[in-house]
Scaffold this motif. Structure first.
Motif, PDB file in Angstrom:
ATOM      1  N   ALA A 291       0.838  -1.200   0.000  1.00  0.00           N
ATOM      2  CA  ALA A 291       0.000   0.000   0.000  1.00  0.00           C
ATOM      3  C   ALA A 291       0.876   1.254   0.000  1.00  0.00           C
ATOM      4  N   LEU A 297      -3.249  -2.004  -6.815  1.00  0.00           N
ATOM      5  CA  LEU A 297      -3.664  -3.084  -5.899  1.00  0.00           C
ATOM      6  C   LEU A 297      -5.014  -3.656  -6.334  1.00  0.00           C
ATOM      7  N   HIS A 300      -9.415  -6.010  -2.577  1.00  0.00           N
ATOM      8  CA  HIS A 300      -9.169  -6.865  -1.414  1.00  0.00           C
ATOM      9  C   HIS A 300      -9.863  -6.262  -0.195  1.00  0.00           C
ATOM     10  N   ASP A 302      -9.090  -5.557   3.974  1.00  0.00           N
ATOM     11  CA  ASP A 302      -7.919  -5.410   4.840  1.00  0.00           C
ATOM     12  C   ASP A 302      -8.031  -6.291   6.077  1.00  0.00           C
ATOM     13  N   PHE A 315     -11.239   6.631   4.017  1.00  0.00           N
ATOM     14  CA  PHE A 315     -10.257   7.157   3.055  1.00  0.00           C
ATOM     15  C   PHE A 315     -10.517   8.639   2.802  1.00  0.00           C
ATOM     16  N   HIS A 443     -11.685  -3.083  -1.704  1.00  0.00           N
ATOM     17  CA  HIS A 443     -11.137  -1.869  -2.296  1.00  0.00           C
ATOM     18  C   HIS A 443      -9.798  -2.186  -2.955  1.00  0.00           C
ATOM     19  N   ARG A 445      -6.691  -0.021  -5.814  1.00  0.00           N
ATOM     20  CA  ARG A 445      -6.342   1.271  -6.408  1.00  0.00           C
ATOM     21  C   ARG A 445      -5.548   1.022  -7.681  1.00  0.00           C
ATOM     22  N   ARG A 452       0.946  11.643  -4.191  1.00  0.00           N
ATOM     23  CA  ARG A 452      -0.420  11.262  -3.783  1.00  0.00           C
ATOM     24  C   ARG A 452      -0.375  10.973  -2.294  1.00  0.00           C
ATOM     25  N   LEU A 454      -2.842   9.691   0.844  1.00  0.00           N
ATOM     26  CA  LEU A 454      -4.133   9.186   1.325  1.00  0.00           C
ATOM     27  C   LEU A 454      -4.114   9.179   2.853  1.00  0.00           C
TER      28      LEU A 454
HETATM   29  O1  LIG Z   1      -3.922   3.833  -1.779  1.00  0.00           O
HETATM   30  C1  LIG Z   1      -5.085   3.513  -1.834  1.00  0.00           C
HETATM   31  O2  LIG Z   1      -5.920   4.163  -2.450  1.00  0.00           O
HETATM   32  C2  LIG Z   1      -5.560   2.277  -1.148  1.00  0.00           C
HETATM   33  C3  LIG Z   1      -4.543   1.590  -0.333  1.00  0.00           C
HETATM   34  C4  LIG Z   1      -5.015   0.285   0.133  1.00  0.00           C
HETATM   35  O3  LIG Z   1      -5.583  -0.492  -0.583  1.00  0.00           O
HETATM   36  C5  LIG Z   1      -4.827  -0.085   1.539  1.00  0.00           C
HETATM   37  O4  LIG Z   1      -4.267   0.695   2.262  1.00  0.00           O
HETATM   38  O5  LIG Z   1      -5.312  -1.163   1.927  1.00  0.00           O
END
Ligand SMILES: O=C(O)CCC(=O)C(=O)O
Ligand SMILES: C[N+](C)(C)CCCC[C@H](N)C(=O)O
Length: 476
Positions: A291, A297, A300, A302, A315, A443, A445, A452, A454
């Motif tokens: 991540a 990705l 999946h 978490d 998010f 989720h 990406r 970027r 997050l």
């Molecule tokens: O970077 C993202 O948008 C998602 C990251 C992600 O999938 C995660 O942290 O589990």
């Protein structure tokens, strides 16, 4: 009104001759009728009746006998014409709640008697919900539509909510279940004005609201609040904006970590994990996980390596000076129900075979063994999807002979998740906080280049279901 069968012979004859007269005057068609019976509650009390030469107000079931218990109900029988409009009250009994067998005997006796007089009884109708007492349980008629509801006496004693048995400050049970005799039976029991009142042999009193009993019956082992599943096509049409049905957005004042936190703390609390409380995810491998790179990705969920995966993911993309990096959402429940439709065996394998997942970093090694699809233990409806093909540990929990079938099932689910019709891609923007149900929505990406950032956090399943319970919102 009518008579009490067989003991009050004077009245009996009088009523009988009136009924005979009425029947005689009717045509065959007019005589076709329904026998209605209804239990009405009475105020306790006794009175001497000179006319009958007996004490009225005690339990008196006519030919079934009389006792010294106070009567609480009048069981009234009445005839009603089917083709022509006529009503005749026929007889009544004083009871303290009749049992099913007593009711049957009285009904049969009453029908025989009225048929002999000349009425053509075609049906019986019970107008009111009634209470039947059996050996170790009672039954309330027509509590839920047409079905009746049964409750063990033991259960009724156990769930007494009087202030002695239940502490209404702590909401905990004071009563010790071990002290209740298995063969407990009420001394007295009645249903009045929406309440079930029970007096136990030791004079302890329990009161139930019939509506509460109704509610408890309707939630017994039945699926609750099945959420609407979505694919890209149907997602737009879902108007229910709850976090269990759809992704859920909130606005934030400003694109900062603190603002994200404020939004979350507005309704619930932030969960602390090895990734910290509030996280900042960018391309720095600060945490040993993909991540924290620019790699794309796959969809999946978490925390498959935690025994309780986080309930919600929050998010908030606060910086977007990059190319790519879109967010992918997939309704895991929709993917599962599609799989179940086309391959029931695959679905069964994924619900019954636990596999191990892992998170390994410096000084850290989390593992958890759970099935990919978890069903509610009682209702068997979908409860959770735990799907993360990156975080799988050695597959050593499946018997040798099933391994290849298991792999095929796992891959089939993965293919369903990866179908373009199930993939909802969206671009997150600074100022928009996204809440995801991590037990249901996967989720991912897109790969990106550039800067970027997050921000976000996890909320435990227990914290957000607590908030939902507090607000009276439905849960699945
Ligand atoms: O970077 C993202 O948008 C998602 C990251 C992600 O999938 C995660 O942290 O589990
Ligand atoms: C960045 N954030 C803290 C959200 C996630 C990091 C953990 C990712 C892990 N592979 C998992 O799927 O659980």
């Amino acid at each position: 009104m009518g008579k009490r069968i067989s003991f009050a012979s004077r009245i009996f004859q009088k009523v009988e001759s009136i009924l005979k007269c009425r029947a005689k005057a009717m045509s065959q068609k007019e005589k076709q009728c329904a026998l209605l019976f209804d239990e009405m509650s009475l105020k306790k009390g006794v009175e001497y009746s000179e006319k009958l030469d007996l004490v009225e107000g005690v339990k008196d079931l006519g030919f079934l006998g009389r006792s010294n218990i106070f009567g609480t109900h009048a069981l009234v029988f009445m005839l009603r014409g089917i083709f022509c409009k006529w009503n005749i009250p026929v007889c009544y009994f004083i009871s303290s709640g009749v049992t099913g067998t007593e009711m049957k005997d009285m009904l049969v006796e009453c029908i025989k008697w009225l048929q002999a007089i000349g009425f053509d009884i075609r049906t019986t109708v019970c107008d009111q919900r009634c209470l039947s007492l059996y050996e170790n349980y009672l039954e309330l008629d027509r509590v839920e539509g047409d079905t009746s509801a049964k409750f063990h006496y033991f259960w009724l004693r156990d769930h007494c909510r009087c202030p002695k048995c239940y502490n209404h400050v702590t909401n905990q049970i004071n009563n010790d279940v071990k002290t209740i005799p298995f063969n407990i039976r009420p001394k007295f029991c009645e249903e009045v004005e929406g309440k079930l009142n029970i007096t136990w042999p030791d004079e302890h009193k329990t009161e139930y609201d019939i509506n509460l009993l109704k509610k408890l019956i309707s939630t017994r082992a039945k699926p609750q609040n099945v959420p609407v599943h979505w694919d890209v096509e149907t997602l737009k049409s879902i108007t229910d904006n709850s976090i269990t049905s759809k992704e859920y957005f909130e606005n934030s004042d400003e694109p900062t970590l603190e603002a994200t936190e404020k939004v979350v703390r507005h309704t619930t609390r932030v969960s602390k994990t090895i990734f910290g409380e509030m996280w900042e995810v960018n391309n720095n491998l600060e945490v040993q996980d993909t991540a924290y790179t620019t790699v794309g990705l796959d969809a999946h969920t978490d925390n498959t390596y935690f025994s309780e995966a986080s309930g919600l993911m929050v998010f908030h993309l606060i910086e977007r000076n990059c190319k790519g990096g879109k967010t992918l959402l997939v309704d895991g429940f929709n993917a599962i129900s599609n799989l179940k439709r086309v391959d029931r065996d695959a679905f069964n394998l994924l619900t019954t075979n636990p596999i191990e997942s892992q998170y390994i970093a410096t000084d850290t090694h989390f593992t958890s063994v759970e099935p990919v699809i978890k069903l509610h233990p009682v209702t068997k409806q979908l409860l959770q999807i735990r799907y993360n093909h990156y975080d799988r540990a050695y597959l050593n929990t499946i018997p040798f002979d099933s391994i290849m079938d298991y792999y095929k099932a796992y891959i089939k689910l993965g293919e369903e998740i990866k179908k373009p019709s199930n993939e909802y891609w969206l671009q997150l923007e600074p100022g928009t906080v996204l809440f995801l149900d991590n037990w249901r929505i996967l989720h991912g990406r897109g790969e990106y280049s550039g800067n970027r950032m997050l921000t976000g956090c996890y909320v435990t399943r227990r914290d957000w279901t607590c908030a939902a319970n507090r607000e009276g919102l439905p849960l699945y």
